[in-house]
Design a protein around this motif. Structure first.
Motif, PDB file in Angstrom:
ATOM      1  N   ALA A  63      16.080  13.690  -3.248  1.00 57.46           N
ATOM      2  CA  ALA A  63      15.821  13.183  -1.897  1.00 57.46           C
ATOM      3  C   ALA A  63      14.407  13.527  -1.464  1.00 57.46           C
ATOM      4  CB  ALA A  63      16.841  13.772  -0.926  1.00 57.46           C
ATOM      5  N   TYR A  64      13.981  14.773  -1.757  1.00 61.75           N
ATOM      6  CA  TYR A  64      12.653  15.197  -1.322  1.00 61.75           C
ATOM      7  C   TYR A  64      11.565  14.410  -2.039  1.00 61.75           C
ATOM      8  CZ  TYR A  64       8.585  18.110  -0.484  1.00 61.75           C
ATOM      9  OH  TYR A  64       7.340  18.553  -0.129  1.00 61.75           O
ATOM     10  N   SER A  65      11.721  14.217  -3.345  1.00 61.44           N
ATOM     11  CA  SER A  65      10.700  13.482  -4.077  1.00 61.44           C
ATOM     12  C   SER A  65      10.668  12.025  -3.648  1.00 61.44           C
ATOM     13  CB  SER A  65      10.955  13.582  -5.583  1.00 61.44           C
ATOM     14  OG  SER A  65      12.185  12.976  -5.925  1.00 61.44           O
ATOM     15  N   ALA A  66      11.802  11.519  -3.133  1.00 57.12           N
ATOM     16  CA  ALA A  66      11.853  10.132  -2.681  1.00 57.12           C
ATOM     17  C   ALA A  66      11.106   9.940  -1.380  1.00 57.12           C
ATOM     18  CB  ALA A  66      13.303   9.686  -2.528  1.00 57.12           C
ATOM     19  N   VAL A  67      10.901  11.026  -0.617  1.00 59.03           N
ATOM     20  CA  VAL A  67      10.152  10.941   0.639  1.00 59.03           C
ATOM     21  C   VAL A  67       8.981  11.910   0.539  1.00 59.03           C
ATOM     22  CG1 VAL A  67      10.425  10.717   3.129  1.00 59.03           C
ATOM     23  CG2 VAL A  67      12.445  10.680   1.688  1.00 59.03           C
ATOM     24  N   GLY A  68       8.280  11.843  -0.557  1.00 61.31           N
ATOM     25  CA  GLY A  68       7.189  12.767  -0.798  1.00 61.31           C
ATOM     26  C   GLY A  68       5.814  12.182  -0.584  1.00 61.31           C
ATOM     27  N   SER A  69       5.716  10.987  -0.008  1.00 54.90           N
ATOM     28  CA  SER A  69       4.418  10.364   0.242  1.00 54.90           C
ATOM     29  C   SER A  69       4.544   9.413   1.417  1.00 54.90           C
ATOM     30  CB  SER A  69       3.947   9.597  -1.001  1.00 54.90           C
ATOM     31  OG  SER A  69       4.774   8.467  -1.213  1.00 54.90           O
ATOM     32  N   PRO A  70       3.428   9.045   2.048  1.00 53.48           N
ATOM     33  CA  PRO A  70       3.487   8.072   3.139  1.00 53.48           C
ATOM     34  C   PRO A  70       4.094   6.741   2.716  1.00 53.48           C
ATOM     35  CG  PRO A  70       1.375   9.206   3.140  1.00 53.48           C
ATOM     36  CD  PRO A  70       2.072   9.610   1.874  1.00 53.48           C
ATOM     37  N   GLN A  71       3.804   6.302   1.498  1.00 52.36           N
ATOM     38  CA  GLN A  71       4.352   5.037   1.024  1.00 52.36           C
ATOM     39  C   GLN A  71       5.873   5.117   0.894  1.00 52.36           C
ATOM     40  OE1 GLN A  71       1.865   6.739  -0.428  1.00 52.36           O
ATOM     41  NE2 GLN A  71       0.099   5.435   0.055  1.00 52.36           N
ATOM     42  N   ALA A  72       6.350   6.240   0.353  1.00 60.22           N
ATOM     43  CA  ALA A  72       7.793   6.428   0.233  1.00 60.22           C
ATOM     44  C   ALA A  72       8.438   6.516   1.605  1.00 60.22           C
ATOM     45  CB  ALA A  72       8.092   7.694  -0.581  1.00 60.22           C
ATOM     46  N   ALA A  73       7.754   7.160   2.556  1.00 58.62           N
ATOM     47  CA  ALA A  73       8.298   7.302   3.903  1.00 58.62           C
ATOM     48  C   ALA A  73       8.485   5.935   4.562  1.00 58.62           C
ATOM     49  CB  ALA A  73       7.379   8.173   4.752  1.00 58.62           C
ATOM     50  N   GLU A  74       7.536   5.041   4.384  1.00 55.50           N
ATOM     51  CA  GLU A  74       7.685   3.701   4.961  1.00 55.50           C
ATOM     52  C   GLU A  74       8.846   2.956   4.312  1.00 55.50           C
ATOM     53  OE1 GLU A  74       5.278  -0.538   5.493  1.00 55.50           O
ATOM     54  OE2 GLU A  74       4.169   1.288   4.937  1.00 55.50           O
ATOM     55  N   ARG A  75       8.972   3.079   3.008  1.00 51.92           N
ATOM     56  CA  ARG A  75      10.077   2.410   2.313  1.00 51.92           C
ATOM     57  C   ARG A  75      11.428   2.948   2.788  1.00 51.92           C
ATOM     58  NH1 ARG A  75      12.953   4.324  -1.635  1.00 51.92           N
ATOM     59  NH2 ARG A  75      11.397   5.907  -2.185  1.00 51.92           N
ATOM     60  N   VAL A  76      11.549   4.267   2.866  1.00 48.48           N
ATOM     61  CA  VAL A  76      12.801   4.876   3.306  1.00 48.48           C
ATOM     62  C   VAL A  76      13.089   4.525   4.763  1.00 48.48           C
ATOM     63  CG1 VAL A  76      13.982   7.068   3.736  1.00 48.48           C
ATOM     64  CG2 VAL A  76      12.684   6.739   1.621  1.00 48.48           C
ATOM     65  N   ALA A  77      12.056   4.471   5.590  1.00 46.44           N
ATOM     66  CA  ALA A  77      12.238   4.109   7.000  1.00 46.44           C
ATOM     67  C   ALA A  77      12.870   2.724   7.120  1.00 46.44           C
ATOM     68  CB  ALA A  77      10.898   4.145   7.728  1.00 46.44           C
ATOM     69  N   ARG A  78      12.372   1.767   6.346  1.00 49.78           N
ATOM     70  CA  ARG A  78      12.938   0.415   6.380  1.00 49.78           C
ATOM     71  C   ARG A  78      14.386   0.426   5.878  1.00 49.78           C
ATOM     72  NH1 ARG A  78       9.220  -3.558   7.266  1.00 49.78           N
ATOM     73  NH2 ARG A  78       7.021  -3.036   6.992  1.00 49.78           N
ATOM     74  N   GLU A  79      14.646   1.193   4.821  1.00 48.81           N
ATOM     75  CA  GLU A  79      16.010   1.268   4.294  1.00 48.81           C
ATOM     76  C   GLU A  79      16.978   1.841   5.330  1.00 48.81           C
ATOM     77  OE1 GLU A  79      15.523   3.650   0.839  1.00 48.81           O
ATOM     78  OE2 GLU A  79      14.720   2.019  -0.402  1.00 48.81           O
ATOM     79  N   GLU A  97       8.404  -6.232  11.345  1.00 49.83           N
ATOM     80  CA  GLU A  97       7.496  -7.147  10.670  1.00 49.83           C
ATOM     81  C   GLU A  97       6.202  -6.446  10.285  1.00 49.83           C
ATOM     82  OE1 GLU A  97       6.866 -10.676  12.906  1.00 49.83           O
ATOM     83  OE2 GLU A  97       8.994 -11.053  13.260  1.00 49.83           O
ATOM     84  N   GLY A  98       5.653  -6.859   9.161  1.00 51.78           N
ATOM     85  CA  GLY A  98       4.370  -6.310   8.728  1.00 51.78           C
ATOM     86  C   GLY A  98       4.481  -4.898   8.198  1.00 51.78           C
ATOM     87  N   GLU A  99       3.341  -4.389   7.734  1.00 46.43           N
ATOM     88  CA  GLU A  99       3.293  -3.033   7.221  1.00 46.43           C
ATOM     89  C   GLU A  99       3.221  -2.024   8.363  1.00 46.43           C
ATOM     90  OE1 GLU A  99      -0.057  -2.806   4.668  1.00 46.43           O
ATOM     91  OE2 GLU A  99       0.827  -4.077   3.102  1.00 46.43           O
ATOM     92  N   ALA A 100       3.583  -0.780   8.068  1.00 46.57           N
ATOM     93  CA  ALA A 100       3.442   0.282   9.066  1.00 46.57           C
ATOM     94  C   ALA A 100       1.977   0.444   9.432  1.00 46.57           C
ATOM     95  CB  ALA A 100       4.001   1.582   8.515  1.00 46.57           C
ATOM     96  N   ARG A 101       1.704   0.611  10.718  1.00 46.78           N
ATOM     97  CA  ARG A 101       0.320   0.767  11.165  1.00 46.78           C
ATOM     98  C   ARG A 101      -0.203   2.172  10.927  1.00 46.78           C
ATOM     99  NH1 ARG A 101      -1.550  -3.247  14.561  1.00 46.78           N
ATOM    100  NH2 ARG A 101      -3.528  -2.153  14.278  1.00 46.78           N
ATOM    101  N   ALA A 102       0.711   3.141  10.872  1.00 48.70           N
ATOM    102  CA  ALA A 102       0.297   4.530  10.644  1.00 48.70           C
ATOM    103  C   ALA A 102       1.490   5.334  10.145  1.00 48.70           C
ATOM    104  CB  ALA A 102      -0.252   5.141  11.928  1.00 48.70           C
ATOM    105  N   VAL A 103       1.198   6.324   9.295  1.00 53.11           N
ATOM    106  CA  VAL A 103       2.213   7.268   8.821  1.00 53.11           C
ATOM    107  C   VAL A 103       1.587   8.659   8.852  1.00 53.11           C
ATOM    108  CG1 VAL A 103       3.752   7.951   6.956  1.00 53.11           C
ATOM    109  CG2 VAL A 103       3.228   5.523   7.301  1.00 53.11           C
ATOM    110  N   TYR A 104       2.221   9.586   9.583  1.00 48.53           N
ATOM    111  CA  TYR A 104       1.713  10.940   9.708  1.00 48.53           C
ATOM    112  C   TYR A 104       2.740  11.928   9.172  1.00 48.53           C
ATOM    113  CZ  TYR A 104      -1.365   8.590  13.070  1.00 48.53           C
ATOM    114  OH  TYR A 104      -2.250   7.737  13.679  1.00 48.53           O
ATOM    115  N   GLU A 105       2.254  12.985   8.542  1.00 47.75           N
ATOM    116  CA  GLU A 105       3.137  14.027   8.028  1.00 47.75           C
ATOM    117  C   GLU A 105       3.106  15.223   8.964  1.00 47.75           C
ATOM    118  OE1 GLU A 105       2.152  15.386   4.142  1.00 47.75           O
ATOM    119  OE2 GLU A 105       3.983  16.603   3.927  1.00 47.75           O
TER     120      GLU A 105
END
Length: 284
Positions: A63-79, A97-105
């Motif tokens: 689970a942690y490795s699946a949300v280990g980057s901003p790109q993964a976070a956007e994918r998981v957020a949509r899921e 709609e569209g890509e995430a405008r920002a992702v912060y850790e």
């Protein structure tokens, strides 16, 4: 110790038992029957613990490795938004709609007294806004569980929607007054017949809690306000009542961090409505 290193620490907890099992040779002269039985129980206990730790660590680190980057976070957020829709927490028409405008850790932190000592987990803040689409959204994704811990979502009213009220704002520096129109299109965010009890029951199911308690909402820091707990049979959309400005629903979930509530808050803004759910609310 943070949650991501807990399993490394646990993995070394019983090394002494393993070493003792290796040194011990059953059947040697002088070995007492009770010692043999004791050692067998110890080795068997260690074996079970090892299997459980391995299973837990695989799940946790996956689970942690699946949300280990901003790109993964956007994918998981949509899921997870799709999960909320499938469960009935969100309306079927919700689309980001569209890509995430920002992702912060954000690292794990304590929220202090105002947040009842809530421990906010290590998470990504994923933001979908500034597009021409109907919906905008900000949500927090827990890096360990992959679940949404906070969701703020807005829906624009349709162009032909009828406003429920109008407010006139005086113009500054000699400008003409401006009219603001407010709508109650909450059915664009969640089902129109959603009750408070039904919504909290689904949230408990999603977060893995066993139940919940609707509590009084007390905010002495900002508004010196005290609202009694709502009736769970009430429609969720009624939480946006004009008579309770800046109101947010306080909910304690069974199995959550002890003494720390979750929140549900609805709001109307000119041309759109908003819902906030989870560890945060908009006041303060």
């Amino acid at each position: 110790m943070n949650r991501e290193t807990a399993f490394q620490a646990l993995s070394g907890l019983d090394d002494r038992y393993l070493a003792e099992a290796i040194r011990y040779a059953p059947g040697k002269a002088g070995d007492a029957p009770e010692r043999i039985t004791h050692m067998r129980k110890r080795v068997f206990t260690f074996a079970i613990a090892a299997v459980l730790l391995l299973a837990l660590s695989i799940t946790a680190f996956a689970a942690y490795s699946a949300v280990g980057s901003p790109q993964a976070a956007e994918r998981v957020a949509r899921e997870q938004i799709e999960v909320w829709k499938d469960m009935g927490l969100l309306a079927p028409g919700v689309v980001l709609e569209g890509e995430a405008r920002a992702v912060y850790e954000f690292e794990e932190r304590s929220g202090g007294d105002y947040w009842y000592g809530r421990l906010f987990p290590h998470h990504y803040d994923v933001r979908f806004y500034g597009t021409e689409g109907k919906y905008s959204c900000v949500l927090h994704v827990d890096t360990l569980s992959g679940k949404i811990t906070y969701l703020s979502i807005e829906a624009k009213a349709a162009e032909d929607a009828v406003p429920v009220r109008e407010e006139t704002i005086e113009g500054a520096d000699g400008q003409e007054p401006e009219s603001w129109y407010f709508y109650d299109n909450f059915e664009d965010i969640f089902p129109a017949d959603m009750t408070v009890d039904r919504f909290c029951t689904l949230l408990a199911e999603y977060w893995g809690f066993t139940g919940y308690t609707l509590a009084d909402t007390v905010d002495e820091m900002y508004y010196d306000a005290h609202w009694e707990a709502v009736d769970g049979a009430a429609l969720l959309r009624e939480l946006s009542s004009d008579t309770r400005v800046n109101y947010y629903l306080t909910v304690f979930f069974d199995g959550d961090q002890e003494g720390a509530p979750m929140y549900v808050q609805l709001a109307q803004f000119p041309g759109r409505v908003s819902m906030m759910v989870g560890t945060n609310h908009a006041v303060g």
